[in-house]
Motif scaffolding. Structure first.
Motif, short mmCIF file in Angstrom:
data_model
loop_
_atom_site.label_atom_id
_atom_site.label_comp_id
_atom_site.label_asym_id
_atom_site.label_seq_id
_atom_site.Cartn_x
_atom_site.Cartn_y
_atom_site.Cartn_z
N THR A 1 1.46 31.96 52.36
CA THR A 1 2.32 32.72 53.27
C THR A 1 1.58 33.20 54.52
O THR A 1 2.21 33.67 55.45
CB THR A 1 2.92 33.95 52.55
N GLU A 2 0.25 33.09 54.50
CA GLU A 2 -0.51 33.39 55.72
C GLU A 2 -1.77 32.53 55.77
O GLU A 2 -2.60 32.58 54.85
CB GLU A 2 -0.88 34.88 55.80
N ALA A 3 -1.87 31.75 56.82
CA ALA A 3 -3.04 30.89 56.97
C ALA A 3 -3.21 30.56 58.45
O ALA A 3 -2.27 30.70 59.23
CB ALA A 3 -2.86 29.61 56.17
N TYR A 4 -4.43 30.17 58.82
CA TYR A 4 -4.74 29.88 60.22
C TYR A 4 -5.45 28.54 60.34
O TYR A 4 -6.16 28.13 59.43
CB TYR A 4 -5.62 31.00 60.80
N PHE A 5 -5.24 27.88 61.47
CA PHE A 5 -5.94 26.63 61.74
C PHE A 5 -7.39 26.93 62.07
O PHE A 5 -7.69 27.85 62.83
CB PHE A 5 -5.29 25.90 62.92
N ARG A 6 -8.30 26.15 61.48
CA ARG A 6 -9.71 26.27 61.81
C ARG A 6 -10.10 25.07 62.66
O ARG A 6 -9.50 24.00 62.54
CB ARG A 6 -10.57 26.29 60.55
N SER A 7 -11.10 25.25 63.51
CA SER A 7 -11.49 24.08 64.31
C SER A 7 -12.36 23.17 63.45
O SER A 7 -13.19 23.63 62.68
CB SER A 7 -12.20 24.51 65.59
N PRO A 8 -12.12 21.86 63.54
CA PRO A 8 -12.82 20.92 62.66
C PRO A 8 -14.30 20.83 63.00
O PRO A 8 -14.69 20.85 64.16
CB PRO A 8 -12.11 19.59 62.95
N SER A 9 -15.14 20.75 61.96
CA SER A 9 -16.59 20.66 62.17
C SER A 9 -17.04 19.21 62.14
O SER A 9 -18.19 18.91 62.45
CB SER A 9 -17.33 21.46 61.11
N THR A 10 -16.15 18.33 61.75
CA THR A 10 -16.50 16.91 61.72
C THR A 10 -15.42 16.13 62.47
O THR A 10 -14.58 16.72 63.13
CB THR A 10 -16.59 16.40 60.27
N THR A 11 -15.49 14.82 62.36
CA THR A 11 -14.45 13.97 62.95
C THR A 11 -13.25 13.89 62.00
O THR A 11 -13.31 14.36 60.88
CB THR A 11 -15.01 12.56 63.17
N ASP A 12 -12.19 13.24 62.49
CA ASP A 12 -10.97 13.16 61.69
C ASP A 12 -10.99 12.09 60.61
O ASP A 12 -10.35 12.24 59.58
CB ASP A 12 -9.79 12.86 62.63
N TYR A 13 -11.68 10.98 60.88
CA TYR A 13 -11.60 9.83 59.98
C TYR A 13 -12.98 9.44 59.47
O TYR A 13 -13.94 9.40 60.26
CB TYR A 13 -11.01 8.62 60.71
N ASN A 14 -13.07 9.14 58.18
CA ASN A 14 -14.28 8.50 57.68
C ASN A 14 -13.98 7.71 56.43
O ASN A 14 -12.91 7.81 55.84
CB ASN A 14 -15.41 9.53 57.49
N PRO B 1 -8.36 21.36 58.56
CA PRO B 1 -8.96 22.52 57.91
C PRO B 1 -8.16 23.80 58.17
O PRO B 1 -7.82 24.11 59.31
CB PRO B 1 -10.35 22.61 58.54
N ILE B 2 -7.86 24.51 57.09
CA ILE B 2 -7.00 25.70 57.14
C ILE B 2 -7.75 26.86 56.51
O ILE B 2 -8.39 26.69 55.48
CB ILE B 2 -5.70 25.45 56.33
N GLN B 3 -7.65 28.01 57.12
CA GLN B 3 -8.17 29.24 56.52
C GLN B 3 -7.00 29.94 55.83
O GLN B 3 -6.09 30.43 56.50
CB GLN B 3 -8.76 30.14 57.62
N ILE B 4 -7.03 29.95 54.50
CA ILE B 4 -5.93 30.55 53.76
C ILE B 4 -6.19 32.05 53.57
O ILE B 4 -7.27 32.43 53.12
CB ILE B 4 -5.75 29.86 52.39
N VAL B 5 -5.22 32.87 53.94
CA VAL B 5 -5.39 34.32 53.83
C VAL B 5 -4.56 34.89 52.68
O VAL B 5 -5.02 35.75 51.95
CB VAL B 5 -5.00 35.02 55.17
#
Lengths: 212, 212
Positions: A76-89, A59-63
């Motif tokens: 050109t500017e974005a930040y990592f967001r912490s995942p709210s779910t698991t990685d695989y489903n 998950p990325i927050q695009i600015v």
């Protein structure tokens, strides 16, 4: 759905025999991350119509995005967001599968700080909806892989919340998990391990019904 | 799992009555995207323990990341990747749910170019694993919402591949889909619509067994 784990019993895929392979695998594993190994496994499942399981994008927050003329948009500017779910489903044989995969370099325990609280909440909710949630743990220094059901993981998580230790010891992992021996293809046959676990309660249920 | 659709029959949530609400909804909908409406709906499902369904993050190819001292990592160059799966998936009552949501401004048909070929392949594989795959279509100019099962969508997709029309006409959508009337909370109760559809074949199976 209850998952009964054979205490410390190791799941060995049928095609694997002898010690020779263990040496080879240890070699072939060099430099591969758990994510690589799971992507290979999931590709194998998909190609062989065994399951449809994908890793979710990070998950990325695009600015800011630039749209240059005649070429693709550039973020050109974005930040990592912490995942709210698991990685695989995904889905396997009508069943909803949901898991988090984590590596640790630790040789004696799995540190619980590797898992976010909202991921625990997510897996709890998945279990309540009759989905199958688990953790796939890799002890990289030991080259050992374990599938730990959310049910058992949660008990150790609650122990931590109650002021207990902030990790699951290796011997607890050995006792509560099913160990997965890596193979060539699929690399980490976690669904075969899961299948053997899920079949146990069904057999017991049938026996109970016959005794009525 | 076979989904039987009532030909053109509209699904109306139980709590919705009269024309008054229709006017209000049309007003409250202003400026909301289908994604917003589905996020609201999924938040409602999650908060009320009805289902665990999330939108997947947009897949991004990260090229360059800066790690400034004492602040968060910044992605300074990245590109959008085309999705290999659908946007939404999760678990509802033990069932794997997977769907793609699409808006069109078109008033008379849904253009099939809105859906990527690999998304069609993905939904086909989900269906083969006994997951539930569908499309959620919004005709923005008409303020109408439809749930179209993958089974019926696929027939129209194959018609296109065979050289036929590159869209599904509105009257076909009306005939093959279940229409969802937007509500206040949940905004788009697609699971209630799905539930009413899935219950039909079961009833028929019971009746058939009773006749044996």
């Amino acid at each position: 759905m209850t998952i009964r784990y054979p205490n410390g019993k190791k799941y060995v895929p049928a095609q694997q025999t002898g010690n020779r392979q263990k040496t080879n695998l240890s070699f072939s594993n060099r430099g591969k991350t758990l994510e690589d190994e799971l992507n290979e496994t999931n590709d194998y499942y998909l190609a062989n119509d065994l399951a449809v399981i994908h890793k979710k994008p990070v998950p990325i927050q695009i600015v800011h995005v630039k749209y240059p003329a005649r070429s693709a948009a550039v973020i050109t500017e974005a930040y990592f967001r912490s995942p709210s779910t698991t990685d695989y489903n995904g889905v396997w044989n009508g069943k909803y599968i949901d898991f988090e995969a984590k590596e640790t370099k630790n040789r004696t325990s799995f540190p619980l700080q590797n898992i976010h609280e909202h991921q625990v909440d997510h897996m709890k909710k998945v279990t309540e909806q009759d989905g199958i949630a688990f953790l796939l743990l890799k002890f990289t220094s030991l080259d050992r892989y374990f599938m730990l059901s959310f049910e058992y993981f949660e008990k150790k998580w609650e122990r931590m919340l109650a002021g207990g230790r902030k990790s699951i010891t290796l011997s607890e992992v050995e006792e509560l998990s099913i160990e997965i021996s890596p193979g060539f293809n699929p690399r980490l046959d976690y669904l075969a391990a899961l299948d053997s676990l899920l079949k146990k309660p069904e057999t017991e249920t049938i026996e109970r019904q016959e005794n009525l």
